[in-house]
Design an enzyme around this catalytic site. Structure first.
Site, PDB file in Angstrom:
ATOM      1  N   GLY A 172      22.544 -13.827   2.388  1.00  0.00           N
ATOM      2  CA  GLY A 172      22.730 -15.280   2.375  1.00  0.00           C
ATOM      3  C   GLY A 172      21.432 -15.954   1.932  1.00  0.00           C
ATOM      4  N   THR A 190      22.676 -25.103  13.948  1.00  0.00           N
ATOM      5  CA  THR A 190      22.897 -26.221  13.018  1.00  0.00           C
ATOM      6  C   THR A 190      22.827 -27.606  13.663  1.00  0.00           C
ATOM      7  OG1 THR A 190      24.601 -27.185  11.582  1.00  0.00           O
ATOM      8  CG2 THR A 190      25.392 -25.888  13.411  1.00  0.00           C
ATOM      9  N   TYR A 234      33.367 -25.759  12.476  1.00  0.00           N
ATOM     10  CA  TYR A 234      32.126 -25.021  12.210  1.00  0.00           C
ATOM     11  C   TYR A 234      31.081 -25.353  13.282  1.00  0.00           C
ATOM     12  CZ  TYR A 234      27.546 -24.182  10.061  1.00  0.00           C
ATOM     13  OH  TYR A 234      26.242 -23.802   9.825  1.00  0.00           O
TER      14      TYR A 234
HETATM   15  N1  LIG Z   1      23.733 -23.821   4.734  1.00  0.00           N
HETATM   16  C1  LIG Z   1      23.482 -24.896   5.465  1.00  0.00           C
HETATM   17  O1  LIG Z   1      23.481 -26.033   4.961  1.00  0.00           O
HETATM   18  C2  LIG Z   1      23.134 -24.755   6.925  1.00  0.00           C
HETATM   19  C3  LIG Z   1      22.875 -25.915   7.667  1.00  0.00           C
HETATM   20  C4  LIG Z   1      22.539 -25.779   9.011  1.00  0.00           C
HETATM   21  C5  LIG Z   1      22.469 -24.525   9.594  1.00  0.00           C
HETATM   22  N2  LIG Z   1      22.743 -23.429   8.847  1.00  0.00           N
HETATM   23  C6  LIG Z   1      22.670 -22.118   9.496  1.00  0.00           C
HETATM   24  O2  LIG Z   1      21.592 -21.416   8.921  1.00  0.00           O
HETATM   25  C7  LIG Z   1      21.871 -20.003   8.942  1.00  0.00           C
HETATM   26  C8  LIG Z   1      21.656 -19.422   7.570  1.00  0.00           C
HETATM   27  O3  LIG Z   1      22.539 -20.093   6.690  1.00  0.00           O
HETATM   28  P1  LIG Z   1      22.606 -19.777   5.138  1.00  0.00           P
HETATM   29  O4  LIG Z   1      22.606 -21.085   4.447  1.00  0.00           O
HETATM   30  O5  LIG Z   1      21.613 -18.734   4.784  1.00  0.00           O
HETATM   31  O6  LIG Z   1      24.092 -19.207   5.080  1.00  0.00           O
HETATM   32  P2  LIG Z   1      24.774 -18.333   3.939  1.00  0.00           P
HETATM   33  O7  LIG Z   1      24.015 -18.457   2.671  1.00  0.00           O
HETATM   34  O8  LIG Z   1      26.218 -18.665   3.978  1.00  0.00           O
HETATM   35  O9  LIG Z   1      24.542 -16.851   4.479  1.00  0.00           O
HETATM   36  C9  LIG Z   1      25.279 -16.323   5.536  1.00  0.00           C
HETATM   37  C10 LIG Z   1      25.416 -14.845   5.257  1.00  0.00           C
HETATM   38  O10 LIG Z   1      26.124 -14.260   6.347  1.00  0.00           O
HETATM   39  C11 LIG Z   1      27.085 -13.367   5.792  1.00  0.00           C
HETATM   40  N3  LIG Z   1      28.148 -13.128   6.744  1.00  0.00           N
HETATM   41  C12 LIG Z   1      29.306 -13.800   6.920  1.00  0.00           C
HETATM   42  N4  LIG Z   1      30.042 -13.219   7.873  1.00  0.00           N
HETATM   43  C13 LIG Z   1      29.343 -12.138   8.301  1.00  0.00           C
HETATM   44  C14 LIG Z   1      29.588 -11.114   9.238  1.00  0.00           C
HETATM   45  N5  LIG Z   1      30.704 -11.091   9.961  1.00  0.00           N
HETATM   46  N6  LIG Z   1      28.645 -10.161   9.392  1.00  0.00           N
HETATM   47  C15 LIG Z   1      27.516 -10.155   8.681  1.00  0.00           C
HETATM   48  N7  LIG Z   1      27.230 -11.090   7.763  1.00  0.00           N
HETATM   49  C16 LIG Z   1      28.139 -12.071   7.575  1.00  0.00           C
HETATM   50  C17 LIG Z   1      27.554 -14.066   4.535  1.00  0.00           C
HETATM   51  O11 LIG Z   1      28.211 -13.164   3.664  1.00  0.00           O
HETATM   52  P3  LIG Z   1      29.374 -13.748   2.706  1.00  0.00           P
HETATM   53  O12 LIG Z   1      28.755 -14.870   1.932  1.00  0.00           O
HETATM   54  O13 LIG Z   1      29.730 -12.552   1.882  1.00  0.00           O
HETATM   55  O14 LIG Z   1      30.467 -14.207   3.617  1.00  0.00           O
HETATM   56  C18 LIG Z   1      26.222 -14.554   3.981  1.00  0.00           C
HETATM   57  O15 LIG Z   1      25.586 -13.549   3.228  1.00  0.00           O
HETATM   58  C19 LIG Z   1      23.296 -19.865   9.471  1.00  0.00           C
HETATM   59  O16 LIG Z   1      23.257 -19.581  10.828  1.00  0.00           O
HETATM   60  C20 LIG Z   1      23.884 -21.259   9.269  1.00  0.00           C
HETATM   61  O17 LIG Z   1      24.918 -21.520  10.192  1.00  0.00           O
HETATM   62  C21 LIG Z   1      23.059 -23.516   7.523  1.00  0.00           C
END
Ligand SMILES: NC(=O)c1ccc[n+]([C@@H]2O[C@H](COP(=O)([O-])OP(=O)(O)OC[C@H]3O[C@@H](n4cnc5c(N)ncnc54)[C@H](OP(=O)(O)O)[C@@H]3O)[C@@H](O)[C@H]2O)c1
Length: 299
Positions: free
Chosen positions: A14, A106, A130
């Site tokens: 991710g 988040t 979410y």
């Molecule tokens: N993105 C935002 O704007 C945002 C905002 C606030 C907080 N956050 C938090 O920040 C953290 C990092 O977010 P990010 O932006 O890096 O998210 P991301 O790019 O969506 O990465 C999440 C990763 O987790 C993988 N994943 C999904 N289900 C899984 C499972 N069951 N087991 C193992 N891996 C799994 C996904 O794979 P697939 O893509 O193949 O499903 C993806 O590679 C998360 O906790 C998110 O909730 C994000």
């Protein structure tokens, strides 16, 4: 055999996971074990135990999450399984193995009705599935492993993966004008900055469990963010401000999701980076990547 402390990173493909991979060589004191969803689906609890038994990590950074905010409305069970139950299991397994657990959450745990930045102990009240699933993960982690650290962040983007910045660049290249919501405000977070902060927390001389807020510095709307992306990438597209009601989505979004970062600054000596400066760093990186792959980001 290596005597370096091991850091196990879940969800390593991710945005945040990839930024940690980019940083790993600058932290030779650690041995990183990066596990993607394919290597370790965190909802496969038996496999989680197998990996912990064999790797025996000193730290675990959980970057794995179900992050499809709109889709979560129709996949509630899956969102709760990954963001809730699996986080609880990871936290518990970390406790059993003496592994320090860092989890990421988040701004969407709040309802967005505040008018000043959210502190860590402000009452949570998610307005979408979410946010509710991420809150469940926080609760389970804290209950099953009170020694863990949870970093809540907001509006994450990176040169890796899918995000607002990359979507805007693509749309600005494809269209003459686009409309962007101007009545939701928050603070963007460059995932590379967040990755650095997490490693700084690990390197800090004392472990301070609890919940912390982190984002880049500054308060803007998505429209402001789009304007800055346009300016910095010198795009020609016209950007129109619209209201949330003009852009209906399956999941409700909090109108105000600014996080108060005082605690993380005071506890771990974190210096906040200005959102615009971090955006410029990311856009430069995207430009370098596209130049080397022959694709133009800057029209
Ligand atoms: N993105 C935002 O704007 C945002 C905002 C606030 C907080 N956050 C938090 O920040 C953290 C990092 O977010 P990010 O932006 O890096 O998210 P991301 O790019 O969506 O990465 C999440 C990763 O987790 C993988 N994943 C999904 N289900 C899984 C499972 N069951 N087991 C193992 N891996 C799994 C996904 O794979 P697939 O893509 O193949 O499903 C993806 O590679 C998360 O906790 C998110 O909730 C994000």
């Amino acid at each position: 055999m290596s005597s370096r402390s091991k850091i196990l990173v879940t969800g390593s493909n991710g945005q945040l996971g990839k930024e940690l991979q980019d940083l790993a060589s600058s932290f030779p004191q650690f041995e990183f074990v990066f596990l993607s969803k394919e290597d370790l689906p965190i909802h496969n609890f038996e496999l989680v135990r197998v990996f912990f038994d064999s790797v025996k990590p000193a730290f675990c950074i959980n970057c794995a999450a179900y992050t499809a905010v709109d889709k979560a409305e129709s996949e509630k069970e899956l969102a709760f399984q990954i963001n809730g139950e699996a986080v609880g299991v990871l936290a518990a397994v970390c406790k059993e193995h003496g592994t320090k657990f860092i989890h990421v959450s988040t701004d969407y745990v709040f309802n967005g009705e505040a008018t000043y930045p959210y502190t860590e102990n402000f009452p949570t009240d998610p307005v979408n599935t979410y946010g509710a699933s991420k809150l469940e993960g926080e609760k389970q982690a804290m209950q099953l492993n009170p020694d863990c650290i949870i970093v809540r962040t907001s509006w994450v983007y990176s040169s890796h993966g899918k995000n607002f910045v990359k979507t805007m660049i693509r749309l600005m290249n494809e269209k003459d004008s686009i409309s962007v919501v101007n009545d939701q405000v928050g603070s963007p977070t460059y995932a590379a900055d967040l990755a650095e902060v997490i490693l700084k927390i690990i390197l800090w001389d004392q472990w301070h469990p609890g919940i912390y807020h982190y984002s880049n510095e500054g308060i803007i709307s998505w429209y402001d963010f789009a304007l800055a992306i346009k300016e910095l990438s010198r795009a020609n597209c016209k950007i129109n401000p619209i209201t949330t009601s003009q852009y209906p989505t399956p999941a409700r979004r909090p109108a105000y999701s600014v996080l108060d970062k005082t605690k993380i600054q005071q506890t771990f000596g974190i210096k906040l980076k200005d959102w615009r400066e971090s955006l410029a760093v990311c856009l430069n990186k995207l430009n370098r990547n596209s130049a080397s792959s022959g694709v133009l980001v800057d029209p």
